[in-house]
Structures are given as C-alpha cells and as structure tokens.
Design an enzyme around this catalytic site. Structure first.
Site, PDB file in Angstrom:
ATOM      1  N   GLU A 277       0.868  -1.170   0.000  1.00 29.57           N
ATOM      2  CA  GLU A 277       0.000   0.000   0.000  1.00 29.57           C
ATOM      3  C   GLU A 277       0.904   1.219   0.000  1.00 29.57           C
ATOM      4  O   GLU A 277       1.672   1.419   0.936  1.00 29.57           O
ATOM      5  CB  GLU A 277      -0.827   0.072   1.294  1.00 29.57           C
TER       6      GLU A 277
ATOM      7  N   ASP B  81      -4.664   8.354  11.429  1.00 36.32           N
ATOM      8  CA  ASP B  81      -3.314   7.883  11.705  1.00 36.32           C
ATOM      9  C   ASP B  81      -2.800   8.311  13.064  1.00 36.32           C
ATOM     10  O   ASP B  81      -3.037   9.424  13.513  1.00 36.32           O
ATOM     11  CB  ASP B  81      -2.354   8.381  10.626  1.00 36.32           C
TER      12      ASP B  81
END
Lengths: 261, 407
Positions: free
Chosen positions: A49, A60
């Site tokens: 990815e 995140d």
C-alpha cells in the site's frame, strides 16, 4: 473482475494469508521510498500500500503522522505518487494506493484513477470515504479497472458491512480495533469476530490491519484473515534500517498458521 | 425560546446531510455508527416536549436567555448613520453564544447514556462552554486545543482547568483549531462507546451542522422579535462573523424566510485576501472535504489543507460549515472578508463609544457593519450578532494597541 484476486488466490493455494505492507510515498525521501518498497516486495510483501501523505491524517497515529509530515516537508507532491507506484510495478510488485479523499477530489477523481491505472496501480484504499459518498469513485474505478477497498470496523452494523462489501472490489479492509494506526502489543480480540461477521456477507478476501508489528501477531491474524496489513511498524523499521528483517519475519508469520482454505 | 426552535425546517439537508452538493459524511467508517446514533437521538429529541422543556429551562435559568438586543447609536454614528442593534450573546453565561450549543449537546450526551465528552477549541470559548456544561451535568470532559492557541488564550485554559476539564495541547500540524479537531477525532474513534464528541461549530459530518445550527437558532428567533418590537421593522442586514459559522447560522435562520433581510457573513481576512495569511474560506476557498463534510476549504493545488491566519483564534479555521457553502451558492447569504486591522479598529471603537468590549471574532461583524452602514445610509438598519465578549482577548489587545503599563 478484481485486479487483486490473483494475489489472494495464490496465497490461499499456499494455505496462507497475504502480507500487505504500507509505506507513505516520499518517506523517508522520494527516492528513499522507492528503495524501501523494493526491499518490502523482494523480502516477501505480496502487496504494498503506497500511502499519499496528507496534511490532516485523522485516522493515523503519531508514527504515520510524523512520516507524512516529513514527506510533505521534503516537498512531496501528489504527482510524485504515480512514479512511486510505477517503481513497484516495474519490479513486478503489486501496489494499491491508500489515501485520504480530499487530495483525490482536488486532483479530479477520474484523472486520479486514470493516472493510477496508467502507473500500474491496482486499486485504492479510502480510509475516509464511505460507499455512501463514493458515486464518483465507483464510476471512475470501473472506467479504469481499479479495485476499491473500503473499510469496515468493529462498530459497523450488519447493514453497513453489507453495503461496504457490495461496494468493494479486490478485498475488504477490516480495522481490527477502534482507533488510529500504530503498532500495538496485542492483537485485538475484536478482529476475529469482525472477520466472521464480514464473511456472512461476502466471499471477498478480508485483510486485517491496525496494530500489527511482529511475526507472532501476523500468525495470529493469518489464522482467520486472508491478508495481514502492517503499516506503522514499517515506518519505524525504515528509521531503524530493519525493513528486510521485519518483512521476512512477517512473511514467515503469515505462513505459520494455515489460513482458512 | 420558541417551541419550534428545533423543529425541522424547509432548509434542512437531505437525510444523509447534504445541503445541495455540500455536507454529507466524509469520514471513517468506524465513526459512522456514532453519528448515526447521534442523528437518531437528535431526531427524537428535537420534537420531544420533555427534551425541549429541559433545554429551554437551561437556556433561561442557567445561560441567562433571552439575551438583550442593544441599540448602539454612538457606534452607529461611525456607520454612516444607519441604526445598529447588537444581539448581546456576550451577556450569556460563559460570555459567548457557544453555551447554547453545549447545553443542547450535553443533554443529548446524557440521553445517549455516555459519560465522557471531548471537544476541540480555538479561542477557548467553546472549550470553556463545554467544560461548564460538563461541570453542571457531571460529565467527564477532555478539551483538545492547539498549542499555539493555548499560548494566546492562556486565561481560557485556566478557566477550563478550574471547571474540571482536562486540557490537552495539540502539538501536531499547524497546532491550531484544525489540528485540535483532528486529535479529537482520533480520540473519538478510540473511545466512541462511552464518549460524545461535542463539536463546537456548525460543521463536521451530518448531523452536526443541523444540530449545532438548531441549538443556536434561538439567537435569530429572539433577535427577530426584539428588533420588530424595538425598531418596528425588520432589519435591512443581519451581520455575523463566520469561522466555522455557528453564531452566524444561528442568527441567519431567524431571518432566512424574510427575503428583504440581507444575511451577511464576515470572514477573517487576516493580513488581506491578496496575501497568504487569512482565513476567508468562502471568499477564496475551493470545494473540498475536511473534518467530515464537503464544503469550501483552504487548500493548495494538491488538496493539502493550508493554514488559516487570523488575529482571532476563534475564526482561525481553514473550513466552514456546509450550510454556509450552500447559502453562498444560492445567493441567500453573502460573505465578505474583514482584515485583522479593520476588526481591531472596530474592537476599539465599540469599546470606547458604547462601553462594550467585544470578542475579536465579533469585532469582524462590527467592522462589516461599519461598511454596510455607510452603504445603506441613514435609513439603514443593521442587526449585528455580538457573539462574545472580549475579556479573553486582552493579551492580543495589549500587543496590538500597546496598552501595557509603561515602565
């Protein structure tokens, strides 16, 4: 037909889960990210990815936030992403892109899909785009033959798992915990239950991410998932110069326990 | 406090929260269940007499509503002689309009059976209001505040801590309001089972833009009745500052069905919109998704969100509520930038002419009124939403005007 079906079919035939590694493009530098991805592919990642660094990465944790900030400070531009994807494809690796939605909107959804496909990318993971708002992306992904990887979470209702599964192509990304990205000591107990629920709605492969950092954890997930996604641990490994060793450990992990046939 | 304050209106978004092409939900799947739950609870609460009674009782007996509508003739003399009325949200408990929304959402939090509240704050007004409501209702409270803002609004940090809230300085990104929202969202996704995210402005994913607007509609409902009584007619213009846009959407809605009333939002023009230091999202922003909704945002050509700049911490935000984007597109409201210098001039002018020290946020609306008054002339009538008081802004004023004690 899914662009990624072959990856999961091959892994299933070996009775194992796929190892999926994440790295932000442009981290630690633009050329450096290509080097790291090459190591990840050659050391055992079945799929990578490639993250698109973004100014406001709400899903995140600190590790990937800092890596994204470093990439942006280093002058990373969205157009650089496609060169990074191309570098993976040129090695015979398989890459999808993981991105927050606003940069795609700004680039133009169809143009982004076109350029990603042209670079050899196979699909897109969209952590802050739900199928409800994805009409334009559904169309563009069909037009350019890209896989669509939406996320499901432990909080997703049956109805939403069904909607997400019907909208996805390639695989489903199951977030194993309620939280942001980042390595954790123990694999969440919510993951097996979530994967089981997802399987009641779809035959698509299910990959599990959030919190994995060791071969033992990878093995634990590989017992019930079709893919094991590792992100923050790779970012940390770049800093410690241990990417090849981490990839090898994880690759061994996904082979330790036979995944469901 | 009209019984219909929270009732559905013809201006509501579709069931997935779209105002035209704006709004919706651009957010992680992990949080969809939480906003669905919130929407379901709100849809019941907004027509539940028991909820309305409790909400109105708090507005009246705790927040001090209705707030006054005060004519400001000496200030108006500088506005071309037009009549200027101030909607005195600065007189509410905690010193700004923010209390309306937090009381409503804190009640909803109780209804949902959640015990922990998180919130973001820029200037600290919303953080203080949230900490206040949590103290009142016995809820645990965590406030995320950009580190830059904790420095320029130190007094509000102390107020929140005194009220029992935990204040967490956010050190990521630009260390201002947008990063505080990012951090609150990260907390929410990890703790959503027992935590309500008490969003402070009429932005974010559906149902926040509707719910926050509705809790602030009381401002416009009161102002309309008051101006009719005091001036005998509707105003020509209703002016309000717009950062995320909660006070503006609240007062605008009182007049939205009066076509003769112009609705004017004043945006933070910072050093000027021809510089890169401003926060005039509706004036120069472009469409994008930020913090859960589609709206106008400040972004670069790669879609990276850029930093807003304003002397006012409460307007220092690179996005804006989706209903404002819709009102701009339909032409029902108009939006203009006001520079830091213009706002500070109005800040000083109101203080000296009327003995009212406004929040610097609200001073943007006052500066707009000075210009609009000259455009309208002596026959004009303007209602300005004085969204907050300026006590919190003394450090900024000391620096701007050199008000320190000479040594």
């Amino acid at each position: 037909m899914s662009r990624l079906a072959g990856v999961f079919d091959a892994c299933r035939s070996e009775s194992r889960a796929a190892l999926i590694g994440y790295l932000p493009a442009g981290y630690p530098t633009l050329e450096g990210s290509k080097d790291v991805l090459r190591t990840m592919v050659s050391s055992g990642c079945d799929l990578v990815e490639v993250g698109l660094p973004y100014s406001d990465p709400v899903m995140d944790g600190p590790t990937i936030q800092k890596a994204s900030e470093q990439a942006l400070r280093g002058g990373f531009r969205v157009r650089d992403l496609f060169g990074v994807v191309e570098s993976v494809a040129a090695l015979g690796g398989r890459a999808v892109v993981m991105t927050y939605w606003n940069p795609v909107l700004k680039y133009g959804v169809d143009a982004f899909a076109r350029d990603l496909a042209a670079a050899g990318g196979l699909g897109l993971i969209t952590p802050d785009l739900v199928p409800d708002e994805a009409a334009e992306w559904l169309e563009a992904s069909e037009a350019h033959d890209l896989d669509r990887i939406f996320l499901v979470a432990p909080s997703s209702t049956e109805e939403r798992i069904d909607l997400t599964a019907r909208s996805s192509r390639g695989f489903l990304y199951a977030t194993s915990v309620m939280g942001v990205t980042g390595a954790r000591d123990v694999v969440s107990s919510a993951a097996p239950a979530l994967v089981e629920r997802v399987r009641e709605h779809t035959d698509l492969p299910v990959a599990v991410g959030l919190g994995v950092r060791s071969g033992a954890q990878a093995a634990e997930l590989a017992a019930f998932a079709d893919g094991v996604i590792v992100g923050s641990a790779f970012v940390t490994a770049v800093r410690d110069d241990t990417v090849a060793a981490l990839t090898a450990e994880l690759a061994e992990g996904v082979r330790q326990v036979p995944s469901r046939a | 406090m009209s019984p219909g304050q929270l009732a559905p209106t013809p201006h509501d978004p579709d069931e997935r929260g779209h105002f035209g092409p704006w709004g919706g939900r651009y957010m992680p799947e992990a949080l969809i269940a939480a906003v669905d739950e919130l929407a379901a609870f709100y849809e019941k609460a907004r027509i539940d007499p028991e909820f309305l009674d409790e909400f109105f009782r708090l507005l009246r007996d705790y927040a001090g509503r209705p707030s006054l509508l005060t004519e400001a003739p000496k200030f108006a003399a500088h506005a071309g002689g037009a009549r200027v009325f101030l909607k005195r949200e600065d007189l509410n408990h905690t010193g700004s309009h923010k209390i309306n929304n937090v009381l409503g959402q804190a009640l909803l939090t109780k209804r949902m059976g959640k015990q922990r509240v998180i919130a973001e704050t820029g200037a600290g007004q919303h953080g203080v209001a949230t900490a206040t409501a949590c103290a009142l209702m016995g809820l645990d409270c965590v406030i995320y505040m950009g580190e830059v803002d904790t420095e320029r609004q130190a007094l509000n940090v102390a107020r929140m801590r005194l009220l029992g809230a935990e204040v967490i300085p956010v050190k990521t990104g630009s260390r201002t309001l947008k990063d505080a929202i990012n951090e609150a969202l990260r907390d929410w996704v990890a703790n959503v089972d027992d935590t309500h995210y008490l969003l402070g402005t009429a932005a974010g994913p559906h149902p926040f833009p509707v719910l926050v607007r509705d809790f602030h509609r009381v401002i416009g409902i009161e102002a309309r009745a008051q101006v009719l009584e005091q001036a005998g007619r509707l105003p020509d213009v209703v002016a309000a500052c717009v950062g995320g846009g909660s006070n503006a959407i609240g007062i605008f809605h009182g007049f939205i069905d009066d076509p003769s009333v112009r609705l004017v939002g004043l945006e933070p023009g910072g050093d000027g919109i021809d510089t890169d230091r401003h926060g005039a999202t509706l004036t120069v922003g472009t469409p994008g998704s930020l913090h859960g909704a589609m709206s106008y945002v400040m972004q670069d050509e790669d879609g990276q969100i850029t930093e807003a700049h304003s002397i006012s911490a409460g307007l220092d935000y690179p996005g804006v509520g989706p209903e404002h984007a819709h009102l701009k597109d339909t032409g029902r409201a108009e939006y203009r930038p006001v520079t830091d210098a213009e706002a500070m001039e109005a800040f000083a002018l109101l203080s000296r002419t009327e003995g009212i020290i406004p929040a610097i946020e609200s001073a943007h609306a006052l500066a707009g009124a000075l210009v609009l008054g000259r455009e309208l002339g002596p026959e004009g009538l303007i209602v300005v939403n004085l969204s907050g008081r300026g006590d919190k802004d003394m450090d900024t004023a000391i620096k701007w005007f050199g008000l320190g004690v000479e040594s």
